[in-house]
Design a protein around this motif. Structure first.
Motif, PDB file in Angstrom:
ATOM      1  N   LEU A 264      -4.584   7.231  -1.063  1.00  0.00           N
ATOM      2  CA  LEU A 264      -3.217   7.660  -0.777  1.00  0.00           C
ATOM      3  C   LEU A 264      -3.050   9.142  -1.134  1.00  0.00           C
ATOM      4  CD1 LEU A 264      -0.322   6.937   0.131  1.00  0.00           C
ATOM      5  CD2 LEU A 264       0.162   6.307  -2.239  1.00  0.00           C
ATOM      6  N   ALA A 265      -3.618   9.524  -2.284  1.00  0.00           N
ATOM      7  CA  ALA A 265      -3.541  10.939  -2.686  1.00  0.00           C
ATOM      8  C   ALA A 265      -4.269  11.814  -1.665  1.00  0.00           C
ATOM      9  CB  ALA A 265      -4.141  11.117  -4.082  1.00  0.00           C
ATOM     10  N   ALA A 266      -5.406  11.332  -1.194  1.00  0.00           N
ATOM     11  CA  ALA A 266      -6.156  12.106  -0.196  1.00  0.00           C
ATOM     12  C   ALA A 266      -5.348  12.241   1.090  1.00  0.00           C
ATOM     13  CB  ALA A 266      -7.503  11.433   0.083  1.00  0.00           C
ATOM     14  N   ALA A 267      -4.650  11.177   1.454  1.00  0.00           N
ATOM     15  CA  ALA A 267      -3.820  11.233   2.658  1.00  0.00           C
ATOM     16  C   ALA A 267      -2.722  12.284   2.489  1.00  0.00           C
ATOM     17  CB  ALA A 267      -3.215   9.851   2.941  1.00  0.00           C
ATOM     18  N   ARG A 268      -2.078  12.256   1.338  1.00  0.00           N
ATOM     19  CA  ARG A 268      -1.007  13.230   1.067  1.00  0.00           C
ATOM     20  C   ARG A 268      -1.554  14.658   1.113  1.00  0.00           C
ATOM     21  NH1 ARG A 268       2.572   9.563  -1.680  1.00  0.00           N
ATOM     22  NH2 ARG A 268       3.412   8.565   0.191  1.00  0.00           N
ATOM     23  N   ASN A 269      -2.742  14.838   0.510  1.00  0.00           N
ATOM     24  CA  ASN A 269      -3.357  16.174   0.533  1.00  0.00           C
ATOM     25  C   ASN A 269      -3.615  16.644   1.952  1.00  0.00           C
ATOM     26  OD1 ASN A 269      -3.368  16.506  -2.204  1.00  0.00           O
ATOM     27  ND2 ASN A 269      -5.447  15.670  -2.483  1.00  0.00           N
ATOM     28  N   ASN A 270      -3.842  15.678   2.823  1.00  0.00           N
ATOM     29  CA  ASN A 270      -4.118  16.009   4.216  1.00  0.00           C
ATOM     30  C   ASN A 270      -2.845  16.055   5.067  1.00  0.00           C
ATOM     31  OD1 ASN A 270      -7.067  16.287   4.958  1.00  0.00           O
ATOM     32  ND2 ASN A 270      -7.154  14.467   3.659  1.00  0.00           N
ATOM     33  N   GLY A 271      -1.693  15.889   4.413  1.00  0.00           N
ATOM     34  CA  GLY A 271      -0.437  15.947   5.159  1.00  0.00           C
ATOM     35  C   GLY A 271      -0.130  14.703   5.964  1.00  0.00           C
ATOM     36  N   LEU A 272      -0.844  13.616   5.688  1.00  0.00           N
ATOM     37  CA  LEU A 272      -0.609  12.370   6.437  1.00  0.00           C
ATOM     38  C   LEU A 272       0.499  11.540   5.800  1.00  0.00           C
ATOM     39  CD1 LEU A 272      -4.244  11.016   7.029  1.00  0.00           C
ATOM     40  CD2 LEU A 272      -2.833  12.367   8.621  1.00  0.00           C
ATOM     41  N   LEU A 273       1.252  10.841   6.637  1.00  0.00           N
ATOM     42  CA  LEU A 273       2.100   9.763   6.162  1.00  0.00           C
ATOM     43  C   LEU A 273       1.261   8.486   6.093  1.00  0.00           C
ATOM     44  CD1 LEU A 273       4.363  11.729   6.820  1.00  0.00           C
ATOM     45  CD2 LEU A 273       5.609   9.848   7.876  1.00  0.00           C
ATOM     46  N   VAL A 274       1.643   7.579   5.202  1.00  0.00           N
ATOM     47  CA  VAL A 274       0.916   6.318   5.076  1.00  0.00           C
ATOM     48  C   VAL A 274       1.885   5.142   5.212  1.00  0.00           C
ATOM     49  CG1 VAL A 274      -0.552   4.892   3.601  1.00  0.00           C
ATOM     50  CG2 VAL A 274      -0.845   7.386   3.613  1.00  0.00           C
ATOM     51  N   ASN A 275       1.702   4.368   6.266  1.00  0.00           N
ATOM     52  CA  ASN A 275       2.478   3.141   6.487  1.00  0.00           C
ATOM     53  C   ASN A 275       1.533   1.951   6.399  1.00  0.00           C
ATOM     54  OD1 ASN A 275       4.699   4.770   7.098  1.00  0.00           O
ATOM     55  ND2 ASN A 275       4.240   4.762   9.282  1.00  0.00           N
ATOM     56  N   VAL A 276       1.779   1.056   5.469  1.00  0.00           N
ATOM     57  CA  VAL A 276       0.880  -0.076   5.244  1.00  0.00           C
ATOM     58  C   VAL A 276       1.375  -1.341   5.940  1.00  0.00           C
ATOM     59  CG1 VAL A 276      -0.148   0.693   3.083  1.00  0.00           C
ATOM     60  CG2 VAL A 276       2.074  -0.470   3.046  1.00  0.00           C
ATOM     61  N   TRP A 277       0.451  -2.169   6.386  1.00  0.00           N
ATOM     62  CA  TRP A 277       0.781  -3.434   7.049  1.00  0.00           C
ATOM     63  C   TRP A 277       0.050  -4.552   6.356  1.00  0.00           C
ATOM     64  CZ3 TRP A 277      -3.499  -5.858   9.181  1.00  0.00           C
ATOM     65  CH2 TRP A 277      -4.636  -5.031   9.360  1.00  0.00           C
ATOM     66  N   THR A 278       0.437  -5.771   6.530  1.00  0.00           N
ATOM     67  CA  THR A 278       1.763  -6.302   6.697  1.00  0.00           C
ATOM     68  C   THR A 278       2.074  -6.941   5.369  1.00  0.00           C
ATOM     69  OG1 THR A 278       1.414  -6.670   9.060  1.00  0.00           O
ATOM     70  CG2 THR A 278       3.197  -7.931   8.004  1.00  0.00           C
ATOM     71  N   VAL A 279       3.082  -6.462   4.675  1.00  0.00           N
ATOM     72  CA  VAL A 279       3.273  -6.693   3.244  1.00  0.00           C
ATOM     73  C   VAL A 279       4.417  -7.682   3.053  1.00  0.00           C
ATOM     74  CG1 VAL A 279       3.432  -5.549   1.013  1.00  0.00           C
ATOM     75  CG2 VAL A 279       2.663  -4.244   3.019  1.00  0.00           C
ATOM     76  N   ASN A 280       4.075  -8.911   2.692  1.00  0.00           N
ATOM     77  CA  ASN A 280       5.080  -9.974   2.604  1.00  0.00           C
ATOM     78  C   ASN A 280       5.223 -10.580   1.217  1.00  0.00           C
ATOM     79  OD1 ASN A 280       5.606  -9.726   5.349  1.00  0.00           O
ATOM     80  ND2 ASN A 280       4.171 -11.334   5.922  1.00  0.00           N
ATOM     81  N   GLU A 281       4.144 -10.598   0.442  1.00  0.00           N
ATOM     82  CA  GLU A 281       4.193 -11.258  -0.865  1.00  0.00           C
ATOM     83  C   GLU A 281       4.784 -10.314  -1.912  1.00  0.00           C
ATOM     84  OE1 GLU A 281       3.461 -14.406  -1.092  1.00  0.00           O
ATOM     85  OE2 GLU A 281       2.861 -14.430   1.021  1.00  0.00           O
ATOM     86  N   PHE A 282       5.500 -10.907  -2.878  1.00  0.00           N
ATOM     87  CA  PHE A 282       6.182 -10.087  -3.884  1.00  0.00           C
ATOM     88  C   PHE A 282       5.233  -9.128  -4.591  1.00  0.00           C
ATOM     89  CE2 PHE A 282       9.101 -13.616  -3.300  1.00  0.00           C
ATOM     90  CZ  PHE A 282      10.279 -12.923  -3.144  1.00  0.00           C
ATOM     91  N   ALA A 283       4.084  -9.650  -5.042  1.00  0.00           N
ATOM     92  CA  ALA A 283       3.172  -8.797  -5.814  1.00  0.00           C
ATOM     93  C   ALA A 283       2.663  -7.646  -4.954  1.00  0.00           C
ATOM     94  CB  ALA A 283       2.002  -9.630  -6.344  1.00  0.00           C
ATOM     95  N   ASP A 284       2.434  -7.922  -3.690  1.00  0.00           N
ATOM     96  CA  ASP A 284       1.945  -6.870  -2.796  1.00  0.00           C
ATOM     97  C   ASP A 284       3.026  -5.822  -2.533  1.00  0.00           C
ATOM     98  OD1 ASP A 284      -0.540  -8.151  -2.570  1.00  0.00           O
ATOM     99  OD2 ASP A 284       0.172  -9.403  -0.914  1.00  0.00           O
TER     100      ASP A 284
END
Lengths: 331, 331
Positions: A264-284
Motif C-alpha cells: 500500500l505504501a509503495a502504491a501511494r509512493n507511486n501516486g496510485l489509488l488502492v481499491n480493494v475487493w470484495t470486503v464483507n467480513e467484519f475483521a477484513d
C-alpha cells in the motif's frame, strides 16, 4: 496524468474511506440490477461497482458471468435455468431482456452465500446505458461508476473484438456525459490498454489476484500471464504498484487478502489509488480501515458505513460529510 | 366479524406465509422511516409494521419510544442526544421534525445489534399521514400497514387521552382511505377496546409478552395486568387465544418464543390469525415456518424471503405469487 480533476475525489482522506457498492449491494439486493444501484446511492454511498459484457449486437450490458448463471437466472416462464445459459455474446438485446435476474435459486450454494439478499421477481439485466442515464439525472451528480469490463484472454468468444468492445462501452459513457465520474477496471489488462488508447483521460484500475499456495485461485498476475498483456512483474522488482504506475495506471485493485502495508505504501509512493475487493467480513473491513485504503468494495455497504463510523470516519469527502446531509433518498 | 373482506388476505396459505417488515426493515435501513417502508414494499413484501405516538398537537407520528432515543437521534446541528430526549407528547410537530433519525449512534449497544443498518443522515420522523398517503398511491394497492399504537397504562403522560389519541389515528387512516388495508395492534388492550368502539371494522391484533422465569421481561399478560384492561386469563382457562377471540379480537401477536403448536392450534380453532414478532435468527425463522404462522414480523425481510423459498413457499397469496411479478421497484 490526464485524468479529470474529479478523480482526486476518489482518494481517501484523513477521516474518510470511500465505499464502493459491489454489484450494487449484493448482500442486500439482486446483483447488477438498477434496483441494487439505486439502493446503494440511496443510502448515501456514492460509488457502485458493476460488471460489463456485450450482447451479439455489441450492446454493453451489466452482468457478471460470460453465460447466464442457473443460480440467478430464470426464463420467461419463471423456471430456473437448468444449466449454464447461452453466452451473453450470442444473445440479442431482446433475447437477453427476457431473462429474470431478480433472485437467487433456493438451496443453491450461491444463494446460501447471501442469505439476506431480497428476492424480486421481474428484474432484468440492465444496459450500461440505463445506469449511465440514471447517474446523469438530477440528484446523482456526486455519484461514480467503477466499471469492470469482463474479458478472458483464453475465451475470445465471450466478447466482441476488444477494440470494438471498448469503443461501444466508451461511447455509451460518453453519450451520457458521465465520463468524468467513471473508473474502468479489468483483470484483463489488454482491456485497460485498449481503454488507454481510446479514451486515456478515464482512470484505469488494474485488478489483481495473486497466486497463493492454496486453495487454487483464478489468478491473473504471474510471469507470462496472458492477462497482463506482455507486462512482467520481474521487470519491476516483483512490485505490482511499480508495474501499474509505470504502465500508466491510476488505480490498483487487489484482492484484499493480498494487500500488505508495504504494498500500500509503495502504491501511494507511486501516486496510485488502492481499491480493494470484495470486503464483507467484519475483521477484513477492520483491517482495510486500519491499513487506510482509498476504497472498500463490498457487498454490504451499510455494514462498512457502520464500521467507518465506529472509527470516527465517514465514506465521503468532507464537503459531502455525514454532518451535511445531501437528502439523497432511496426513491 | 365485521372486518373488511380484504382481511382474509392476511391468512397464511398452503404455500405462503406473510412477511411483515418490522419498523420497515430495521436490519437494513433506519427504523420507522419512509425510506425503510419504501424499501420493504420495493422488494415485494406487502406488509410493514410500524409504531405510533402523538405530538403535543395530537398528530400521530411514526416512532417507537415515548422519548427520542440518544442511540438513534441527533439534533439539528448533527450532535447526538446526550440523554433521553423530551417526550414525543410534549413536542410540537415542528420541533419533532427537526430531529434526525437517519442512523444509529456509533459504538452504542443498539447500533451493534443492527450491524448492517445503513446510515442516512437527514431522515425525519414521518407522520402516519405520510405513510398512509404513500400506500394510497398507484403501485401500492396491495400493501398493508400493521400499526402498533404505543401506550403505557402507568404512563398516561406518554400519550393524549386514549379516545382522542385513537380518534386522531383513525381519522388519518380514514382520510387516506386505507382503512381496509390496516391492522391495529397494541400491548395496551385499552387501546384495542377504544379502537373497537370507534372503528370496529378494522382488525385488531392483541400483542402479548408472557412472563417467563428469566431474564426479566416487560411483560403485559398476567393476572390483574393493567395492560389487559380488566380481562382475566384465568377466566379463559389460561388460554390467550380463547381470551382474545372471546374479546372480539381477530389477530394474536405473541412473542415468537412464547408460541407453542398447541396455542397456535387453539388460535386457529378460534378463528384468529397469528403474527409473531420479532423473528430475525435463522433457527427462529425456521421454527415459525414449520409451525406455519400467518405472519412473520422481522427486521430482515429479505432473509425471511430466502427461508420461505427454501421451503418451496412464498410470502404473498397465489394471485401475487413470485411467478407473477408485480413490477414493484424500490423507487
Amino acid at each position: 496524468m490526464r485524468t479529470p480533476p474529479e478523480f482526486e475525489e476518489l482518494k481517501c482522506g484523513p477521516r474518510h474511506i470511500h465505499i464502493h457498492g459491489h454489484r450494487g449491494a449484493r448482500g442486500i439486493l439482486p446483483e447488477n440490477t438498477l434496483e441494487g444501484f439505486r439502493f446503494t446511492f440511496g443510502i448515501g454511498v456514492r460509488i457502485v461497482e458493476l460488471d460489463i459484457f456485450a450482447t451479439c449486437e455489441g450492446t454493453p450490458v451489466i452482468t457478471h458471468n460470460p453465460r447466464l448463471s442457473p443460480y440467478s437466472t430464470r426464463s420467461e416462464d419463471g423456471s430456473w435455468l437448468q444449466a449454464e445459459g447461452p453466452l451473453i455474446s450470442e444473445l440479442t438485446d431482446l433475447e437477453l431482456s427476457r431473462f429474470d435476474v431478480g433472485g437467487l435459486q433456493p438451496g443453491s450454494e450461491y444463494a446460501n452465500r447471501y442469505p439476506d439478499q431480497a428476492f424480486m421477481p421481474g428484474l432484468r439485466v440492465p444496459l450500461l446505458g440505463d445506469l449511465c442515464r440514471m447517474i446523469s439525472a438530477n440528484g446523482y451528480q456526486d455519484t461514480w461508476l467503477n466499471v469492470e469490463i469482463k474479458s478472458h484472454p483464453m475465451h475470445p468468444e465471450n466478447t466482441p473484438s476488444l477494440p470494438v468492445y471498448v469503443e461501444r462501452i466508451l461511447s455509451v459513457i460518453d453519450e451520457a456525459e458521465v465520463g468524468s465520474r467513471v473508473v474502468l477496471q479489468s483483470f484483463d489488462w489488454r482491456i485497460l490498454h485498449e481503454c488507454a488508447r481510446q479514451m486515456p483521460e478515464i482512470p484505469r484500475s488494474y485488478l489483481t489476484y495473486t497466486p497463493k499456495p492454496n486453495p487454487p485461485r483464478p489468478v491473473n498476475v504471474y510471469e507470462d500471464s496472458p492477462w497482463m498483456d506482455g507486462l512482467s512483474l520481474a521487470a519491476h522488482g516483483n512490485s505490482l504498484p511499480d508495474l501499474i504506475a509505470s504502465d500508466g495506471g491510476q488505480v490498483w485493485g487487489p484482492f484484499h487478502h493480498d494487500l500488505t502495508a508495504e504494498d500500500l505504501a509503495a502504491a501511494r509512493n507511486n501516486g496510485l489509488l488502492v481499491n480493494v475487493w470484495t470486503v464483507n467480513e467484519f475483521a477484513d473491513i477492520e483491517r482495510m480501515i486500519d491499513l487506510k485504503v482509498d476504497g472498500i468494495i463490498t457487498d454490504y455497504p451499510g455494514r462498512v458505513q457502520r464500521r467507518l463510523l465506529d472509527h470516527g470516519m465517514t465514506w465521503t469527502p468532507p464537503r459531502h460529510s455525514a454532518a451535511e446531509p445531501e437528502g439523497v433518498a432511496i426513491a
